[in-house]
Write a protein that holds these residues in place. Sequence first.
Motif, PDB file in Angstrom:
ATOM      1  N   ASP A  40     -40.883  32.299 -41.685  1.00 19.04           N
ATOM      2  CA  ASP A  40     -40.851  32.652 -43.100  1.00 19.04           C
ATOM      3  C   ASP A  40     -41.400  31.521 -43.959  1.00 19.04           C
ATOM      4  O   ASP A  40     -41.546  30.372 -43.520  1.00 19.04           O
ATOM      5  CB  ASP A  40     -39.408  32.935 -43.556  1.00 19.04           C
ATOM      6  CG  ASP A  40     -38.768  34.105 -42.838  1.00 19.04           C
ATOM      7  OD1 ASP A  40     -39.509  34.974 -42.348  1.00 19.04           O
ATOM      8  OD2 ASP A  40     -37.526  34.129 -42.759  1.00 19.04           O
ATOM      9  N   SER A  67     -44.333  40.604 -51.970  1.00 21.05           N
ATOM     10  CA  SER A  67     -42.914  40.878 -51.748  1.00 21.05           C
ATOM     11  C   SER A  67     -42.479  42.098 -52.536  1.00 21.05           C
ATOM     12  O   SER A  67     -42.922  42.313 -53.673  1.00 21.05           O
ATOM     13  CB  SER A  67     -42.052  39.691 -52.180  1.00 21.05           C
ATOM     14  OG  SER A  67     -40.664  40.005 -52.049  1.00 21.05           O
ATOM     15  N   ARG A 112     -37.040  34.316 -49.176  1.00 17.74           N
ATOM     16  CA  ARG A 112     -37.648  34.211 -47.842  1.00 17.74           C
ATOM     17  C   ARG A 112     -38.664  35.342 -47.677  1.00 17.74           C
ATOM     18  O   ARG A 112     -38.301  36.525 -47.698  1.00 17.74           O
ATOM     19  CB  ARG A 112     -36.590  34.273 -46.744  1.00 17.74           C
ATOM     20  CG  ARG A 112     -35.528  33.176 -46.848  1.00 17.74           C
ATOM     21  CD  ARG A 112     -34.630  33.170 -45.617  1.00 17.74           C
ATOM     22  NE  ARG A 112     -35.338  32.664 -44.435  1.00 17.74           N
ATOM     23  CZ  ARG A 112     -35.392  31.381 -44.095  1.00 17.74           C
ATOM     24  NH1 ARG A 112     -34.762  30.458 -44.838  1.00 17.74           N
ATOM     25  NH2 ARG A 112     -36.050  30.997 -43.020  1.00 17.74           N
ATOM     26  N   PRO A 130     -41.658  36.748 -45.110  1.00 16.55           N
ATOM     27  CA  PRO A 130     -42.251  36.604 -43.774  1.00 16.55           C
ATOM     28  C   PRO A 130     -43.718  36.180 -43.852  1.00 16.55           C
ATOM     29  O   PRO A 130     -44.443  36.566 -44.781  1.00 16.55           O
ATOM     30  CB  PRO A 130     -42.118  38.009 -43.170  1.00 16.55           C
ATOM     31  CG  PRO A 130     -41.025  38.663 -43.960  1.00 16.55           C
ATOM     32  CD  PRO A 130     -41.123  38.103 -45.340  1.00 16.55           C
TER      33      PRO A 130
END
Length: 393
Positions: free
Chosen positions: A155, A190, A223, A225
């Motif tokens: 991450d 995101s 976080r 990925p």
Amino acid sequence: MNFQISNEICELRDRTRQFIAEQVIPLEDDARQSSHGPSEALRQDLVERARAAGLLTPHASIEMGGLGLSHVAKALVFEEAGYSWLGPTAMNIHAPDEGNIHLMELAANAEQKERWLRPQVQGHIRSCFAMTEPAPGAGADPSMLKTSAVRDGDDYVINGTKWFITGAEGAAYVIIMARMEDGSATMFLSDMDREGIVLERSMDAMDSCFTGGHGVLRFDNVRIPAKDVLGEIGKGFRYAQIRLAPARLTHCMRWLGQARRAHDAALAYASKRQAFGKALASHEGVGFMLADNDMDLQTARLHIWHTAWMLDQGEQCNFESSRAKVVCSEAEWRVVDRCVQILGGQGVTSESTVMRTFTDMRAFRIYDGPNEVHRWSMARKLMQALKPAGDVA
């Protein structure tokens, strides 16, 4: 250079004009609007109308479900859409989504396109672009970027605060610009409901034409990925330029439609309103303002078309898009300001759409870089062009 427009594009322009007049302008008084823009319910209503008319997200590629318009074709269609402040929302060509769609088409991988881009092109979701920060972070100078991204296993952990983030409230996903440990910048994708992403508030602003308003976003140990990096690590600033050059120009296109709407209203009023024994338009002072409006509108349009044509030839157009942004934002602002003056009392009240255009458009000279920054950038490039080869310091 040939500015002759094909019959196909003329037909699309005319269909857009009819759609805006018949399906969008009647909703301008709809109660589903606030100082932070059209509500999501109103947006969905507008999107469904554009879908039925075959005009939804026309700038997206045919593969993604759009019409694959060239930049020149966008110039004509976006101007017509901009004739109503709700038009860009209806056709899914509003900021920041229009620029984000363009960026995602160029930089996103196949999985990211299916996850975020395709539903966005279909009008089901919205996005936002998180780059601008409070001082001492990035504003007109992106090199001051403070939001950080640190690798932790599979991450990246992101921390920072962004503001003036258009469309943040209600957006499904966000493109985040963050500084890496080596000082370079990277873009991350995101979902907005990811843990650690906080919409602190929506900011009160002069404009009220963007769904979702302008938000303050905080990223607390978010976080993300590694598979959700947009494009390549360390190339965030490069991607920002790829996004911004066309996006500056589409702002010019949409606001040209609004300026033309204001001019049409002022011309109609001045031709009927009597003062001192004759129509206002017959008085030299008012007539000159109307003539100046026409010249500013045409000047802006030609800058747009020229830069769009260059983009269609594959040019980067960073210099030309800066020039068009400055010329158009100031010319279109002058048009609307004169229209307020011509309309008199009606120009400063909601009795006319011109007041709404006036308050919405003022920020255009700041959005996508203040005009002063564009002038400074252009001046540097003009000076560099004078230097001998190899002497670029």
